[in-house]
Motif scaffolding. Structure first.
Motif, PDB file in Angstrom:
ATOM      1  N   MET A  82       0.828  -1.216   0.000  1.00 61.09           N
ATOM      2  CA  MET A  82       0.000   0.000   0.000  1.00 61.09           C
ATOM      3  C   MET A  82       0.866   1.271   0.000  1.00 61.09           C
ATOM      4  N   LYS A  84       1.973   2.139  -3.469  1.00 62.49           N
ATOM      5  CA  LYS A  84       0.929   2.771  -4.280  1.00 62.49           C
ATOM      6  C   LYS A  84       0.744   4.231  -3.880  1.00 62.49           C
ATOM      7  N   LEU A  85       0.782   4.469  -2.578  1.00 64.58           N
ATOM      8  CA  LEU A  85       0.610   5.849  -2.095  1.00 64.58           C
ATOM      9  C   LEU A  85       1.720   6.744  -2.643  1.00 64.58           C
ATOM     10  N   TYR A  88     -11.406  13.745   2.607  1.00 64.58           N
ATOM     11  CA  TYR A  88     -12.460  12.726   2.619  1.00 64.58           C
ATOM     12  C   TYR A  88     -12.037  11.516   1.798  1.00 64.58           C
ATOM     13  N   LEU A  89     -11.305  11.772   0.735  1.00 66.25           N
ATOM     14  CA  LEU A  89     -10.815  10.656  -0.081  1.00 66.25           C
ATOM     15  C   LEU A  89      -9.596  10.013   0.590  1.00 66.25           C
ATOM     16  N   HIS A 137      -8.591   9.922   3.665  1.00 64.15           N
ATOM     17  CA  HIS A 137      -8.832   9.173   4.905  1.00 64.15           C
ATOM     18  C   HIS A 137      -9.834   8.034   4.755  1.00 64.15           C
ATOM     19  N   THR A 138     -10.360   7.818   3.544  1.00 62.98           N
ATOM     20  CA  THR A 138     -11.199   6.627   3.359  1.00 62.98           C
ATOM     21  C   THR A 138     -10.459   5.589   2.509  1.00 62.98           C
ATOM     22  N   LEU A 139      -9.188   5.833   2.263  1.00 66.72           N
ATOM     23  CA  LEU A 139      -8.377   4.823   1.575  1.00 66.72           C
ATOM     24  C   LEU A 139      -8.035   3.710   2.565  1.00 66.72           C
ATOM     25  N   PRO A 140      -7.980   2.468   2.095  1.00 65.41           N
ATOM     26  CA  PRO A 140      -7.645   1.390   3.037  1.00 65.41           C
ATOM     27  C   PRO A 140      -6.145   1.357   3.338  1.00 65.41           C
ATOM     28  N   ALA A 141      -5.659   2.432   3.912  1.00 59.43           N
ATOM     29  CA  ALA A 141      -4.221   2.548   4.201  1.00 59.43           C
ATOM     30  C   ALA A 141      -4.034   3.122   5.601  1.00 59.43           C
ATOM     31  N   LYS A 171      -4.841  10.441  13.365  1.00 55.71           N
ATOM     32  CA  LYS A 171      -5.486   9.143  13.556  1.00 55.71           C
ATOM     33  C   LYS A 171      -6.493   9.222  14.702  1.00 55.71           C
TER      34      LYS A 171
END
Lengths: 267, 236
Positions: free
Chosen positions: A1, A4-5, A84-85, A87-91, A261
């Motif tokens: 991950m 990708k980030l 919003y995008l 912090h909704t990533l599965p990371a 977090k």
């Protein structure tokens, strides 16, 4: 991950940095080209002088814009609408921050290298300065002070690299802390930066003074001034500051992660 | 024992001393379309954000399919916020690639199909799009995932009536089988026909939670009429 980030952070920011570098390259060539004009016309020489002066503003401006862009991007993608995008990533938040930091750091580094290369080109070609001999004589002068010149250069380089990381993370931690302020996040971030930066400067100053003091005590305060101003004394002081900034940078990274977090406020 | 997609226990969130949600106990079942209904400022968006980990509770807990909101839950929750989160400098296809890379459940083919039905150019930058076009792209991105839970915050709030119809149809025809769709809105009349369950939320607390059929039967009125009665702003 994390990979990708980093990939997308590079992809989404490279264009803006590329544009800044293009402006710098174009103006550098333009200023060098101005050096080819030989005239005694006072209006033309005045204009050339003015345009050459603008070069230094462009040089400074590119460095400021590169830092500013990194800070604004972090703010926009972490604590404003684009957050919003993000912090909704599965990371993991730690990975998101690390990816942004690494990319910002690489571009900050590249900006400095390119700005330095541009300045050296202009100085050597337009002002006809032999940089090699200037560097050589500087080394000789440093050697005359005593101590290992290579070690001081390495210490200086490492200190500059760590300082750059520490600066970027200071902006990040200010945003992480500042976003918790209800109502006006921007004010919170600016206030956060002012408070954190002042506190850290005080810590660095106190530690540097402490180290100098301890060095003085160990010398019985004899030759204190010369021990600090000597090449080896300067190297030791740089090493202490580097370690301190490294520790502070790591602390800033974890504080930023904690804030984004556990105290995230996307309100 | 029935397992829930969302479980809130004593969930509380306050902002500067003011409660947005207070001591909420709520369990949402799997495989339903659920309306989160309430007037502006009732706590709908706060609940959505807590489910998605965009806010941290002041008290209590929220579990999404048994996990606290984090990277794991984000891999199976598809969230449509009530504002635009798209970066103006990007193009539609770049965002589709981005989603496809990060979400294992994202169906690129489905996204392009929906784009073509809506006659949206994938090479267009978001900067060049109207608010309505951006909302449609966001909906396409969210509904192209085979998620376990779709959280749609005011998906029809800012669009014209013709587009509302299309958006609701898109939601119904695209959500994954056995998934739960949680729709927050105050436009009850528009969504009533697609809802299985309704949660009435007022002043940060759950006022009512039941199946839509049950509510209609017990109160002998439509959901919209019941909503208007519960949340009327003036007394006769």
């Amino acid at each position: 991950m994390l990979g990708k980030l980093i990939k997308y952070e590079f992809k989404f920011t490279a264009g803006k940095y590329g544009l800044m570098y293009l402006v710098l390259a174009a103006y550098t060539l333009f200023v060098i080209g101005l050096g080819l004009i030989h005239t005694s016309n006072p209006f033309v020489t005045g204009t050339i002088g003015f345009l050459t002066g603008i070069y230094f503003i462009v040089l400074f401006g590119v460095c400021v814009c590169a830092t500013g862009y990194a800070v604004v991007r972090f703010y926009k993608t972490m604590v404003s609408d684009e957050g919003y995008l993000t912090h909704t990533l599965p990371a993991k938040v730690e990975h998101i921050i690390l990816s942004k930091f690494l990319v910002a750091y690489v571009f900050q580094f590249l900006t400095i290298i390119l700005a330095a290369a541009s300045a050296m080109l202009v100085v050597s070609l337009k002002f006809d300065v032999n940089l090699f001999s200037a560097f050589h004589s500087a080394i000789e002068e440093l050697s005359a002070l005593g101590g290992n010149v290579v070690s001081v250069l390495i210490a200086f380089l490492v200190c500059a690299l760590v300082s750059m990381a520490y600066q970027v993370l200071t902006y990040y931690v200010s945003i992480g802390v500042g976003q918790m302020l209800q109502g006006n996040k921007v004010v919170g971030c600016v206030l956060g930066y002012m408070i954190i930066n002042t506190a850290v400067q005080v810590i660095v100053a106190v530690v540097s003074f402490g180290v100098s003091f301890i060095a003085g005590v160990s010398n019985g305060f004899e030759n204190l001034e010369s021990s600090i101003s000597s090449v080896s004394g300067f190297t030791a002081l740089l090493a202490v500051e580097t370690v301190l900034m490294l520790v502070l940078a790591v602390v800033e990274y974890f504080v930023t992660s904690f804030c984004l977090k556990k105290k995230l406020n996307l309100n | 024992m029935e397992s829930y997609i969302v479980e809130c226990r004593g969930l509380t969130k306050n902002f500067s001393g003011k409660y947005a949600l207070k001591d909420v106990d709520l369990c949402l079942p799997k495989g339903k379309i659920i309306g989160l209904l309430g007037p502006n400022g009732s706590g709908k968006t706060t609940l959505m954000k807590l489910i998605n980990g965009l806010l941290v509770p002041t008290g209590g807990t929220v579990l999404v399919d048994g996990n606290t909101p984090g990277p794991v839950t984000k891999s199976y929750v598809s969230y449509l916020p009530d504002n635009n989160y798209l970066s103006n400098g990007l193009k539609v296809y770049q965002m589709i690639d981005f989603y496809a890379d990060f979400y294992a459940d994202f169906d690129k083919k489905k996204a392009y199909e929906m784009l073509h039905i809506l006659k949206l150019d994938e090479k267009l930058r978001f900067r060049a799009m109207s608010k309505g076009m951006k909302e449609k792209v966001q909906l396409i991105l969210v509904m192209s995932r085979a998620a376990r839970l779709y959280c749609l915050d005011e998906p029809i709030g800012g669009v014209d009536p013709a587009a509302r119809e299309y958006i609701l149809r898109t939601i119904i025809s695209n959500y994954a089988e056995n998934a739960t769709v949680l729709i927050s809105t105050h436009l009850i009349n528009e969504v009533e026909k697609i809802l299985d369950e309704a949660v009435f939320i007022k002043d940060g607390g759950v006022l009512r939670h039941a199946s839509v059929d049950e509510l209609r039967e017990v109160y002998d009125k439509s959901l919209d009429a019941l909503f208007r009665e519960e949340f009327k702003c003036w007394e006769n």
